[in-house]
Design a protein around this motif. Structure first.
Motif, mmCIF file in Angstrom:
data_model
loop_
_atom_site.group_PDB
_atom_site.id
_atom_site.type_symbol
_atom_site.label_atom_id
_atom_site.label_comp_id
_atom_site.label_asym_id
_atom_site.label_seq_id
_atom_site.Cartn_x
_atom_site.Cartn_y
_atom_site.Cartn_z
ATOM 1 N N ALA A 154 -36.043 61.551 9.475
ATOM 2 C CA ALA A 154 -35.218 59.973 8.584
ATOM 3 C C ALA A 154 -35.840 59.092 9.366
ATOM 4 O O ALA A 154 -35.960 58.781 10.026
ATOM 5 N N ASP A 155 -36.829 58.342 7.693
ATOM 6 C CA ASP A 155 -37.027 56.381 8.188
ATOM 7 C C ASP A 155 -35.951 55.625 8.032
ATOM 8 O O ASP A 155 -35.825 55.228 9.364
ATOM 9 N N LEU A 156 -35.137 56.365 7.425
ATOM 10 C CA LEU A 156 -33.325 56.029 7.770
ATOM 11 C C LEU A 156 -31.762 56.947 7.237
ATOM 12 O O LEU A 156 -32.986 57.501 6.402
ATOM 13 N N HIS A 157 -31.178 56.707 8.338
ATOM 14 C CA HIS A 157 -30.285 57.799 7.471
ATOM 15 C C HIS A 157 -29.596 56.832 7.575
ATOM 16 O O HIS A 157 -28.836 56.144 7.949
ATOM 17 N N LEU A 158 -28.777 56.676 6.317
ATOM 18 C CA LEU A 158 -27.130 55.908 5.917
ATOM 19 C C LEU A 158 -26.182 57.227 5.630
ATOM 20 O O LEU A 158 -26.354 57.715 5.277
ATOM 21 N N GLU A 159 -25.649 56.406 6.801
ATOM 22 C CA GLU A 159 -24.445 57.695 6.936
ATOM 23 C C GLU A 159 -22.811 57.121 6.801
ATOM 24 O O GLU A 159 -22.245 56.332 7.761
ATOM 25 N N ALA A 160 -23.162 56.928 4.890
ATOM 26 C CA ALA A 160 -22.160 56.825 3.921
ATOM 27 C C ALA A 160 -21.982 57.504 3.523
ATOM 28 O O ALA A 160 -22.989 58.521 2.905
ATOM 29 N N PRO A 161 -20.494 57.337 2.008
ATOM 30 C CA PRO A 161 -20.786 58.461 1.367
ATOM 31 C C PRO A 161 -21.703 57.622 0.501
ATOM 32 O O PRO A 161 -22.063 56.650 0.159
ATOM 33 N N ALA A 162 -21.830 58.971 -0.418
ATOM 34 C CA ALA A 162 -23.115 58.279 -1.425
ATOM 35 C C ALA A 162 -23.067 57.190 -2.630
ATOM 36 O O ALA A 162 -23.281 55.995 -2.508
ATOM 37 N N GLY A 163 -21.463 56.926 -2.836
ATOM 38 C CA GLY A 163 -20.387 56.491 -3.963
ATOM 39 C C GLY A 163 -21.140 54.477 -3.347
ATOM 40 O O GLY A 163 -20.852 53.806 -4.083
ATOM 41 N N GLU A 164 -21.240 54.830 -1.450
ATOM 42 C CA GLU A 164 -21.164 53.784 -1.450
ATOM 43 C C GLU A 164 -22.640 53.417 -0.892
ATOM 44 O O GLU A 164 -23.055 52.004 -1.576
ATOM 45 N N ALA A 165 -23.442 53.637 -0.931
ATOM 46 C CA ALA A 165 -24.334 53.855 -0.003
ATOM 47 C C ALA A 165 -25.852 53.954 -1.191
ATOM 48 O O ALA A 165 -26.705 52.539 -1.185
ATOM 49 N N LEU A 166 -25.904 54.447 -2.454
ATOM 50 C CA LEU A 166 -26.676 54.344 -3.424
ATOM 51 C C LEU A 166 -26.582 52.875 -3.584
ATOM 52 O O LEU A 166 -27.974 52.395 -4.167
ATOM 53 N N PRO A 167 -25.347 52.755 -4.571
ATOM 54 C CA PRO A 167 -25.660 50.889 -4.922
ATOM 55 C C PRO A 167 -25.816 50.221 -3.704
ATOM 56 O O PRO A 167 -26.415 49.160 -4.521
ATOM 57 N N ALA A 168 -25.844 50.030 -2.521
ATOM 58 C CA ALA A 168 -26.075 49.222 -1.911
ATOM 59 C C ALA A 168 -27.992 49.150 -1.435
ATOM 60 O O ALA A 168 -28.764 47.961 -1.758
ATOM 61 N N LEU A 169 -28.198 50.274 -1.892
ATOM 62 C CA LEU A 169 -29.550 50.411 -1.713
ATOM 63 C C LEU A 169 -30.404 50.301 -3.260
ATOM 64 O O LEU A 169 -31.303 48.908 -3.314
ATOM 65 N N THR A 170 -29.661 50.192 -4.286
ATOM 66 C CA THR A 170 -29.668 49.205 -5.793
ATOM 67 C C THR A 170 -30.212 47.452 -5.445
ATOM 68 O O THR A 170 -30.863 47.158 -6.015
ATOM 69 N N GLU A 171 -28.740 47.664 -4.921
ATOM 70 C CA GLU A 171 -29.007 46.143 -4.594
ATOM 71 C C GLU A 171 -30.169 45.656 -3.722
ATOM 72 O O GLU A 171 -30.987 44.802 -3.904
ATOM 73 N N ALA A 172 -29.954 46.270 -2.586
ATOM 74 C CA ALA A 172 -31.771 45.845 -1.884
ATOM 75 C C ALA A 172 -32.855 45.896 -2.310
ATOM 76 O O ALA A 172 -33.786 45.152 -2.689
ATOM 77 N N ILE A 173 -33.051 46.820 -3.763
ATOM 78 C CA ILE A 173 -34.811 47.374 -3.964
ATOM 79 C C ILE A 173 -34.425 45.983 -5.472
ATOM 80 O O ILE A 173 -35.660 45.861 -5.435
ATOM 81 N N GLU A 174 -33.121 45.528 -5.797
ATOM 82 C CA GLU A 174 -33.309 45.190 -6.783
ATOM 83 C C GLU A 174 -33.489 43.331 -6.092
ATOM 84 O O GLU A 174 -33.984 42.448 -6.584
ATOM 85 N N ARG A 175 -33.404 43.084 -4.583
ATOM 86 C CA ARG A 175 -33.130 41.717 -4.475
ATOM 87 C C ARG A 175 -34.817 41.843 -3.750
ATOM 88 O O ARG A 175 -35.489 40.301 -4.292
ATOM 89 N N TRP A 176 -35.647 42.829 -3.722
ATOM 90 C CA TRP A 176 -37.250 42.732 -2.898
ATOM 91 C C TRP A 176 -37.923 42.769 -4.919
ATOM 92 O O TRP A 176 -39.368 42.955 -4.592
ATOM 93 N N ARG A 177 -37.477 43.498 -5.609
ATOM 94 C CA ARG A 177 -38.341 43.995 -6.644
ATOM 95 C C ARG A 177 -39.190 43.300 -7.544
ATOM 96 O O ARG A 177 -38.775 41.229 -7.168
ATOM 97 N N ILE A 178 -40.356 43.458 -7.295
ATOM 98 C CA ILE A 178 -41.241 42.319 -8.421
ATOM 99 C C ILE A 178 -41.224 42.861 -9.457
ATOM 100 O O ILE A 178 -42.429 43.721 -10.179
ATOM 101 N N PRO A 179 -40.944 41.942 -10.125
ATOM 102 C CA PRO A 179 -40.577 42.446 -11.694
ATOM 103 C C PRO A 179 -42.256 42.908 -12.425
ATOM 104 O O PRO A 179 -43.148 41.940 -12.157
ATOM 105 N N THR A 180 -42.307 43.728 -13.226
ATOM 106 C CA THR A 180 -43.390 43.791 -13.995
ATOM 107 C C THR A 180 -42.855 43.262 -15.357
ATOM 108 O O THR A 180 -42.223 43.028 -16.316
ATOM 109 N N ALA A 181 -44.233 42.984 -16.073
ATOM 110 C CA ALA A 181 -44.472 41.786 -16.937
ATOM 111 C C ALA A 181 -43.759 42.805 -18.121
ATOM 112 O O ALA A 181 -44.409 44.191 -17.911
#
Ligand code: OAD
Length: 254
Positions: free
Chosen positions: A227-254
């Motif tokens: 794995a390039d990244l192993h998140l050693e955490a329960p999915a219910g905590e790790a996945l919302p953190a991933l969503t937050e990170a995606i939304e922070r760096w996302r380039i919105p499409t028109a």
């Protein structure tokens, strides 16, 4: 709860991906109160898979196997999707292409809003005739016949529409899952021990074909070293953190 940090390079790669695959196992439903199979307290710690999850077991003890699946169906129906299921349902709207591949049969992804998960191991939502293949809703079949598998009009026995050990995987589902895994740029493996093939082979395939591999699991698995990244955490905590990170760096499409 410790804050889950997503490294910026991974977050950027994830946020700009054109095709993402989420691959889930029983661990994604653990925080909804459903049992996993192999870790502490898991089903296969108490029972032997060959006694419950094979065609031979069903042929030998149809009533026992029917009752066990009826109970799993009731538990899954009573459970609620957790923040991990909801995060995955949200991801469907954030990427040009998104594929959810699940080994779970509990239907919680659909109830969280995922539209068409590839269900590699079938589903508890349906019963199907062991002989002619005709289908009937599991809820209705269990209500009509809680203690033994109901008979089909053709004389066969209804069984849960899951894939048992020793049975062939649904071919189209496997082909679609393999195609998505080999073409995606980011592959997120969530809550699976990676012990059951051919499903677990998708993780290796995605890695071999160059996807960024993110693993979410409180424990390490044979795939953690890839794995390039192993998140050693329960999915219910790790996945919302991933969503937050995606939304922070996302380039919105028109
Ligand atoms: P397993 O029980 O083998 O693995 C569950 C994984 O979830 C373990 O690695 C746990 O560490 C992890 N886990 C536990 N809690 C978690 C949490 N809150 N968040 C994230 N991860 C967590 O289940 P599967 O890998 O799904 O097949 O098992 C694969 C297949 O084996 C199943 O589809 C089923 C089973 O036998 C059939 O019945 C054919």
């Amino acid at each position: 709860m410790a804050r889950i940090e997503i490294p910026e390079d991974i977050a950027r790669r994830f946020a700009s991906a054109r095709w993402v695959v989420a691959f889930t196992g029983a661990g994604v439903s653990k925080e909804s109160g459903l049992d996993t199979f192999r870790d502490a307290g898991g089903v296969w710690q108490r029972e032997r898979p060959e006694d419950l999850a094979t065609l031979q077991a069903f042929q030998r003890h149809p009533a026992k196997i029917w009752r066990w699946y009826a109970e799993r169906f009731r538990n899954a129906s009573a459970a609620q999707p957790n923040p991990a299921h909801l995060a995955i349902a949200r991801w469907e709207h954030l990427f040009p292409s998104f594929t959810l591949v699940t080994q779970n049969v509990d239907g919680l992804h659909q109830r969280a809003g995922s539209r068409s998960p590839i269900e590699l191991h079938g589903t508890l939502a349906w019963a199907r005739c062991d002989f002619c293949g005709s289908r009937r809703e599991m809820g209705e079949a269990v209500e009509a016949s809680p203690d033994a598998p109901p008979a089909c009009d053709c004389g066969g026995l209804m069984r849960p529409a899951v894939v048992w050990f020793g049975e062939a995987m649904p071919m189209r589902a496997m082909d679609e899952a393999a195609e998505a895994s080999s073409l995606c740029e980011v592959f997120v493996s969530v809550g699976t021990s990676g012990a059951v093939y051919p499903a677990a082979g998708l993780i290796e395939l995605a890695h071999r074909e160059g996807a960024c591999l993110i693993e979410v699991n409180p424990e390490r698995t044979p795939f953690s070293r890839l794995a390039d990244l192993h998140l050693e955490a329960p999915a219910g905590e790790a996945l919302p953190a991933l969503t937050e990170a995606i939304e922070r760096w996302r380039i919105p499409t028109a």
